[in-house]
Design a protein around this motif. Structure first.
Motif, PDB file in Angstrom:
ATOM      1  N   ASP A  44       0.783  -1.243   0.000  1.00 56.87           N
ATOM      2  CA  ASP A  44       0.000   0.000   0.000  1.00 56.87           C
ATOM      3  C   ASP A  44       0.814   1.291   0.000  1.00 56.87           C
ATOM      4  N   GLY A  45       2.108   1.208  -0.202  1.00 62.22           N
ATOM      5  CA  GLY A  45       2.934   2.414  -0.174  1.00 62.22           C
ATOM      6  C   GLY A  45       2.880   3.198  -1.477  1.00 62.22           C
ATOM      7  N   CYS A  46       3.270   4.474  -1.390  1.00 62.91           N
ATOM      8  CA  CYS A  46       3.224   5.351  -2.559  1.00 62.91           C
ATOM      9  C   CYS A  46       4.377   6.350  -2.493  1.00 62.91           C
ATOM     10  N   PHE A  47       5.111   6.496  -3.612  1.00 64.85           N
ATOM     11  CA  PHE A  47       6.194   7.471  -3.735  1.00 64.85           C
ATOM     12  C   PHE A  47       5.755   8.532  -4.742  1.00 64.85           C
ATOM     13  N   ASN A  48       5.637   9.765  -4.285  1.00 58.93           N
ATOM     14  CA  ASN A  48       5.114  10.811  -5.154  1.00 58.93           C
ATOM     15  C   ASN A  48       6.128  11.924  -5.356  1.00 58.93           C
ATOM     16  N   ILE A  49       6.284  12.343  -6.621  1.00 59.52           N
ATOM     17  CA  ILE A  49       7.156  13.468  -6.979  1.00 59.52           C
ATOM     18  C   ILE A  49       6.283  14.509  -7.673  1.00 59.52           C
ATOM     19  N   PHE A  60       8.491  16.116  -2.560  1.00 63.63           N
ATOM     20  CA  PHE A  60       8.624  14.654  -2.491  1.00 63.63           C
ATOM     21  C   PHE A  60       7.804  14.138  -1.311  1.00 63.63           C
ATOM     22  N   THR A  61       7.041  13.072  -1.542  1.00 60.00           N
ATOM     23  CA  THR A  61       6.181  12.533  -0.489  1.00 60.00           C
ATOM     24  C   THR A  61       6.203  11.013  -0.490  1.00 60.00           C
ATOM     25  N   PHE A  62       6.440  10.447   0.680  1.00 58.16           N
ATOM     26  CA  PHE A  62       6.215   9.015   0.887  1.00 58.16           C
ATOM     27  C   PHE A  62       4.926   8.886   1.688  1.00 58.16           C
ATOM     28  N   VAL A  98       2.485   9.981   6.443  1.00 63.97           N
ATOM     29  CA  VAL A  98       3.183  10.794   5.440  1.00 63.97           C
ATOM     30  C   VAL A  98       4.543  11.268   5.953  1.00 63.97           C
ATOM     31  N   ILE A  99       5.543  11.182   5.077  1.00 64.25           N
ATOM     32  CA  ILE A  99       6.845  11.828   5.324  1.00 64.25           C
ATOM     33  C   ILE A  99       7.145  12.713   4.129  1.00 64.25           C
ATOM     34  N   ARG A 100       7.445  13.996   4.417  1.00 66.52           N
ATOM     35  CA  ARG A 100       7.776  14.936   3.339  1.00 66.52           C
ATOM     36  C   ARG A 100       9.151  15.586   3.529  1.00 66.52           C
ATOM     37  N   ASP A 125       9.210   2.475  -8.666  1.00 71.17           N
ATOM     38  CA  ASP A 125       8.772   3.803  -8.208  1.00 71.17           C
ATOM     39  C   ASP A 125       9.777   4.374  -7.217  1.00 71.17           C
ATOM     40  N   PHE A 126      10.249   3.508  -6.312  1.00 68.75           N
ATOM     41  CA  PHE A 126      11.212   3.950  -5.306  1.00 68.75           C
ATOM     42  C   PHE A 126      12.534   4.385  -5.928  1.00 68.75           C
ATOM     43  N   LEU A 127      13.051   3.602  -6.874  1.00 70.69           N
ATOM     44  CA  LEU A 127      14.342   3.929  -7.486  1.00 70.69           C
ATOM     45  C   LEU A 127      14.292   5.268  -8.226  1.00 70.69           C
ATOM     46  N   LEU A 128      13.166   5.532  -8.904  1.00 67.38           N
ATOM     47  CA  LEU A 128      12.987   6.836  -9.562  1.00 67.38           C
ATOM     48  C   LEU A 128      12.912   7.943  -8.511  1.00 67.38           C
ATOM     49  N   PHE A 129      12.153   7.695  -7.456  1.00 72.74           N
ATOM     50  CA  PHE A 129      11.996   8.642  -6.353  1.00 72.74           C
ATOM     51  C   PHE A 129      13.356   8.979  -5.736  1.00 72.74           C
TER      52      PHE A 129
END
Length: 292
Positions: A44-49, A60-62, A98-100, A125-129
């Motif tokens: 259920d995790g998400c890496f957002n740029i 950047f948001t995890f 959330v961690i920002r 997704d993580f490697l790109l993040f």
């Protein structure tokens, strides 16, 4: 009065052993958490740029999102990572961990997933993040060059690579199943109810095959075409008693979130195998918990 030094020494040694045992237990507990957290993130995790062109910056948001009934899992994460925030319940009944902060993302999240890699498509997704965060934190580059480079990477990410299939460990699997698994009671035929376990994946069917092999599940990994607004997804259902018994025994005291409640009710009801009325009560109880 003469002191009994051998007795005192024995007490000191025993005290040291207790402290050492406690430290070792804490280390084992934290290592369990780390693997559980990676599994939960795979589910259920998400890496957002997010590129904010108006303010000329990148955010950047995890994030891990859960139904508010599973908020205890998010607090379990925050307690162990010691950073990040758990949001208030939103209008959809969801809560988010959330961690920002970039230093926390770099020192905690990126370090952790380098140490224990993600096993699903989330790893890409993580490697790109991680790559984009590294660029953004590089003080030798101008803001304009950083944003331009990140945009190019987002538009043309590295191609998907083949996963190395590694053995599943209990902590990772418990976290993964807390995110994507389900324990239930199902109708087999008129007047007969039985136990069941289900797990689904949109992309990573290799994980389902590993779970199938681990618990010797007879059922096939199936592709569900979805329909309406649903996209196709893969699923694995176990309804055979022997494989379900293996699952029940394997996950004893393994879950940390709301799944632990579903699992306890489900696993304790094995003593009612073949008793329709008893299992019907359990089935209704599980359905009520999911609705509330």
């Amino acid at each position: 009065m003469k002191k009994n030094y051998s007795s005192e020494t024995g007490l000191i040694i025993r005290s040291c052993n207790i402290k050492q045992d406690k430290r070792e237990a804490q280390n084992i507990s934290y290592l369990y958490f780390l693997n559980w957290f990676v599994g939960f993130t795979d589910g259920d995790g998400c890496f957002n740029i997010y590129i904010d062109n108006k303010n000329n910056k990148v955010i950047f948001t995890f994030k891990i999102s859960q139904n508010n009934k599973n908020i205890q899992a998010l607090y379990y994460i925050k307690k162990n990572l010691k950073h990040g925030i758990v949001s208030k319940i939103d209008s959809y009944g969801m809560v988010h961990y959330v961690i920002r902060r970039q230093d926390h993302l770099n020192n905690i999240i990126c370090t952790l997933f380098q140490y224990i890699p993600l096993r699903t498509i989330k790893n890409h997704d993580f490697l790109l993040f991680k790559q984009c965060l590294s660029i953004y934190m590089d003080s030798s580059k101008s803001q304009h060059d950083k944003i331009l480079e990140i945009k190019k990477l987002k538009e043309n990410p590295c191609p998907t690579t083949t996963f190395l299939v590694v053995e599943l460990n209990k902590a990772w699997l418990a976290g993964f199943i807390e995110a994507d698994g389900s324990f239930y009671i199902t109708k087999k035929e008129e007047g007969r109810l039985s136990h069941g376990f289900r797990i689904t994946q949109k992309h990573d069917k290799h994980i389902l095959y590993q779970i199938k092999n681990l618990f010797l599940i007879d059922s096939k990994v199936k592709l569900n075409k979805g329909g309406n607004s649903l996209k196709p997804f893969w699923s694995l259902d176990a309804t055979g008693y022997k494989s379900l018994k293996r699952i029940k025994d394997y996950f004893f005291k393994s879950f940390k979130g709301n799944t632990s409640l579903y699992y306890r009710i489900w696993s304790r009801s094995f003593k009612h195998k073949g008793k329709y009325e008893k299992l019907l009560i359990v089935q209704r109880q599980l359905k009520k918990l999911r609705k509330n």
